[in-house]
Design a protein around this motif. Structure first.
Motif, PDB file in Angstrom:
ATOM      1  N   PHE A  96       0.838  -1.195   0.000  1.00 31.66           N
ATOM      2  CA  PHE A  96       0.000   0.000   0.000  1.00 31.66           C
ATOM      3  C   PHE A  96       0.867   1.237   0.000  1.00 31.66           C
ATOM      4  O   PHE A  96       2.045   1.207   0.340  1.00 31.66           O
ATOM      5  N   LEU A  97       0.274   2.347  -0.437  1.00 36.96           N
ATOM      6  CA  LEU A  97       0.991   3.593  -0.659  1.00 36.96           C
ATOM      7  C   LEU A  97       0.379   4.708   0.167  1.00 36.96           C
ATOM      8  O   LEU A  97      -0.851   4.856   0.194  1.00 36.96           O
ATOM      9  N   TYR A  98       1.238   5.465   0.855  1.00 34.72           N
ATOM     10  CA  TYR A  98       0.807   6.702   1.495  1.00 34.72           C
ATOM     11  C   TYR A  98       1.281   7.838   0.603  1.00 34.72           C
ATOM     12  O   TYR A  98       2.470   7.955   0.311  1.00 34.72           O
ATOM     13  N   LYS A  99       0.341   8.674   0.130  1.00 34.41           N
ATOM     14  CA  LYS A  99       0.700   9.797  -0.735  1.00 34.41           C
ATOM     15  C   LYS A  99      -0.401  10.849  -0.648  1.00 34.41           C
ATOM     16  O   LYS A  99      -1.585  10.512  -0.722  1.00 34.41           O
ATOM     17  N   ASN A 100      -0.020  12.102  -0.479  1.00 33.09           N
ATOM     18  CA  ASN A 100      -0.963  13.225  -0.432  1.00 33.09           C
ATOM     19  C   ASN A 100      -2.041  13.032   0.631  1.00 33.09           C
ATOM     20  O   ASN A 100      -3.231  13.206   0.371  1.00 33.09           O
ATOM     21  N   GLN A 101      -1.663  12.620   1.830  1.00 34.25           N
ATOM     22  CA  GLN A 101      -2.551  12.396   2.969  1.00 34.25           C
ATOM     23  C   GLN A 101      -3.618  11.340   2.675  1.00 34.25           C
ATOM     24  O   GLN A 101      -4.692  11.350   3.265  1.00 34.25           O
ATOM     25  N   GLU A 102      -3.320  10.408   1.769  1.00 40.45           N
ATOM     26  CA  GLU A 102      -4.245   9.324   1.450  1.00 40.45           C
ATOM     27  C   GLU A 102      -3.496   7.996   1.466  1.00 40.45           C
ATOM     28  O   GLU A 102      -2.303   7.932   1.209  1.00 40.45           O
ATOM     29  N   ILE A 103      -4.235   6.933   1.758  1.00 38.21           N
ATOM     30  CA  ILE A 103      -3.695   5.568   1.725  1.00 38.21           C
ATOM     31  C   ILE A 103      -4.448   4.798   0.646  1.00 38.21           C
ATOM     32  O   ILE A 103      -5.683   4.846   0.585  1.00 38.21           O
ATOM     33  N   SER A 104      -3.714   4.106  -0.207  1.00 34.18           N
ATOM     34  CA  SER A 104      -4.352   3.264  -1.222  1.00 34.18           C
ATOM     35  C   SER A 104      -3.586   1.957  -1.343  1.00 34.18           C
ATOM     36  O   SER A 104      -2.371   1.918  -1.175  1.00 34.18           O
ATOM     37  N   MET A 105      -4.309   0.884  -1.619  1.00 38.87           N
ATOM     38  CA  MET A 105      -3.705  -0.435  -1.796  1.00 38.87           C
ATOM     39  C   MET A 105      -3.293  -0.564  -3.261  1.00 38.87           C
ATOM     40  O   MET A 105      -4.120  -0.384  -4.160  1.00 38.87           O
ATOM     41  N   LEU A 106      -2.022  -0.854  -3.505  1.00 43.20           N
ATOM     42  CA  LEU A 106      -1.520  -0.961  -4.872  1.00 43.20           C
ATOM     43  C   LEU A 106      -1.554  -2.380  -5.400  1.00 43.20           C
ATOM     44  O   LEU A 106      -2.024  -2.632  -6.508  1.00 43.20           O
ATOM     45  N   TYR A 107      -1.010  -3.313  -4.629  1.00 41.92           N
ATOM     46  CA  TYR A 107      -0.902  -4.703  -5.067  1.00 41.92           C
ATOM     47  C   TYR A 107      -1.286  -5.624  -3.921  1.00 41.92           C
ATOM     48  O   TYR A 107      -1.109  -5.286  -2.758  1.00 41.92           O
TER      49      TYR A 107
ATOM     50  N   VAL B  23      -7.514  -3.963  -3.573  1.00 45.74           N
ATOM     51  CA  VAL B  23      -6.777  -3.192  -4.583  1.00 45.74           C
ATOM     52  C   VAL B  23      -7.720  -2.255  -5.332  1.00 45.74           C
ATOM     53  O   VAL B  23      -7.345  -1.134  -5.674  1.00 45.74           O
ATOM     54  N   HIS B  24      -8.946  -2.678  -5.548  1.00 48.29           N
ATOM     55  CA  HIS B  24      -9.908  -1.867  -6.292  1.00 48.29           C
ATOM     56  C   HIS B  24     -10.593  -0.819  -5.418  1.00 48.29           C
ATOM     57  O   HIS B  24     -11.342   0.013  -5.927  1.00 48.29           O
ATOM     58  N   HIS B  25     -10.337  -0.853  -4.124  1.00 48.84           N
ATOM     59  CA  HIS B  25     -10.937   0.126  -3.212  1.00 48.84           C
ATOM     60  C   HIS B  25     -10.320   1.494  -3.461  1.00 48.84           C
ATOM     61  O   HIS B  25      -9.138   1.612  -3.736  1.00 48.84           O
ATOM     62  N   ARG B  26     -11.104   2.543  -3.340  1.00 43.03           N
ATOM     63  CA  ARG B  26     -10.580   3.902  -3.547  1.00 43.03           C
ATOM     64  C   ARG B  26      -9.656   4.291  -2.397  1.00 43.03           C
ATOM     65  O   ARG B  26      -9.660   3.668  -1.343  1.00 43.03           O
ATOM     66  N   ALA B  27      -8.877   5.327  -2.607  1.00 47.56           N
ATOM     67  CA  ALA B  27      -7.965   5.814  -1.568  1.00 47.56           C
ATOM     68  C   ALA B  27      -8.777   6.356  -0.391  1.00 47.56           C
ATOM     69  O   ALA B  27      -9.851   6.921  -0.576  1.00 47.56           O
ATOM     70  N   ILE B  28      -8.238   6.207   0.822  1.00 48.38           N
ATOM     71  CA  ILE B  28      -8.945   6.643   2.021  1.00 48.38           C
ATOM     72  C   ILE B  28      -8.167   7.746   2.720  1.00 48.38           C
ATOM     73  O   ILE B  28      -6.933   7.746   2.708  1.00 48.38           O
ATOM     74  N   SER B  29      -8.896   8.693   3.331  1.00 44.99           N
ATOM     75  CA  SER B  29      -8.240   9.780   4.064  1.00 44.99           C
ATOM     76  C   SER B  29      -9.105  10.347   5.186  1.00 44.99           C
ATOM     77  O   SER B  29      -8.602  11.089   6.009  1.00 44.99           O
ATOM     78  N   MET B  30     -10.364  10.012   5.244  1.00 47.76           N
ATOM     79  CA  MET B  30     -11.281  10.565   6.236  1.00 47.76           C
ATOM     80  C   MET B  30     -11.427   9.607   7.423  1.00 47.76           C
ATOM     81  O   MET B  30     -11.346   8.391   7.269  1.00 47.76           O
ATOM     82  N   THR B  31     -11.652  10.175   8.599  1.00 49.09           N
ATOM     83  CA  THR B  31     -11.801   9.385   9.822  1.00 49.09           C
ATOM     84  C   THR B  31     -12.909   8.350   9.659  1.00 49.09           C
ATOM     85  O   THR B  31     -13.993   8.665   9.186  1.00 49.09           O
ATOM     86  N   GLY B  32     -12.618   7.116  10.039  1.00 50.23           N
ATOM     87  CA  GLY B  32     -13.599   6.037   9.977  1.00 50.23           C
ATOM     88  C   GLY B  32     -13.517   5.203   8.711  1.00 50.23           C
ATOM     89  O   GLY B  32     -14.086   4.119   8.656  1.00 50.23           O
ATOM     90  N   GLU B  33     -12.822   5.663   7.688  1.00 47.93           N
ATOM     91  CA  GLU B  33     -12.703   4.884   6.461  1.00 47.93           C
ATOM     92  C   GLU B  33     -11.675   3.770   6.666  1.00 47.93           C
ATOM     93  O   GLU B  33     -10.766   3.892   7.479  1.00 47.93           O
ATOM     94  N   ASN B  34     -11.825   2.688   5.908  1.00 46.49           N
ATOM     95  CA  ASN B  34     -10.872   1.595   6.024  1.00 46.49           C
ATOM     96  C   ASN B  34     -10.774   0.796   4.734  1.00 46.49           C
ATOM     97  O   ASN B  34     -11.655   0.846   3.895  1.00 46.49           O
ATOM     98  N   ILE B  35      -9.662   0.103   4.603  1.00 45.01           N
ATOM     99  CA  ILE B  35      -9.439  -0.864   3.531  1.00 45.01           C
ATOM    100  C   ILE B  35      -9.152  -2.188   4.224  1.00 45.01           C
ATOM    101  O   ILE B  35      -8.308  -2.257   5.112  1.00 45.01           O
TER     102      ILE B  35
END
Length: 170
Positions: A114-125, A134-146
């Protein structure tokens, strides 16, 4: 012998005024609900990465400026049950990840990247079969999760340094 006469129906389907008003009211309620949710959502302060929902692997502050890549590998054991002792986590900068990526990811192990970039977390591989994480959108708001269910990995955005518990089930 038999006269087949086509009978035209006087019942034509029309959109009535009440139908239009109903659809407009439903649309307005949905729009108002969306704006209320957006108004009360807060930017997260930390991303908490945990294994199996209980074992905290790392807490990432979302105020960092440079992008960071995280690789979590799971060593296969004889009993096919993954546990925290067989989990390894590595952190890479962009340059380090570019060099590592050329070597390719381990084929004998299961992994999540997973990648941390621009105050967001996204799963890459991920090596999981369904790749929902992997298909989940990037998360940055309180309470969101992957969540990656096959690997029991949870990445959750929290508002403060401590993880808050809603409840406990026994």
């Amino acid at each position: 012998m038999f006269d087949c006469v086509m009978i035209e129906s006087d019942k034509k389907q029309r959109i009535r005024k009440a139908d239009i008003i109903f659809v407009l009211i439903i649309g307005m309620v949905a729009l108002i609900g969306f704006f209320i949710l957006q108004m009360y959502s807060k930017e997260g302060s930390y991303a908490v990465v945990s294994y199996d929902g209980t074992e905290r692997l790392i807490q990432i502050p979302l105020e960092q400026s440079e992008p960071r890549y995280f690789l979590i590998t799971y060593k296969n054991t004889d009993n096919e049950e993954k546990d925290i002792e067989n989990t390894d986590m590595q952190e890479f900068s962009e340059e380090e990840w570019a060099k590592f990526q050329e070597e390719s990811l381990p084929s004998s192990m299961e992994y999540n990247v997973f990648l941390y970039k621009n105050q967001e977390i996204s799963m890459l591989y991920s090596s999981c079969p369904d790749k929902i994480c992997v298909h989940h959108r990037a998360i940055s708001m309180t309470g969101e999760n992957i969540i990656c269910l096959p690997h029991k990995l949870v990445i959750e955005i929290t508002g403060d340094g401590e993880r808050q518990t809603d409840g406990v089930a026994y």
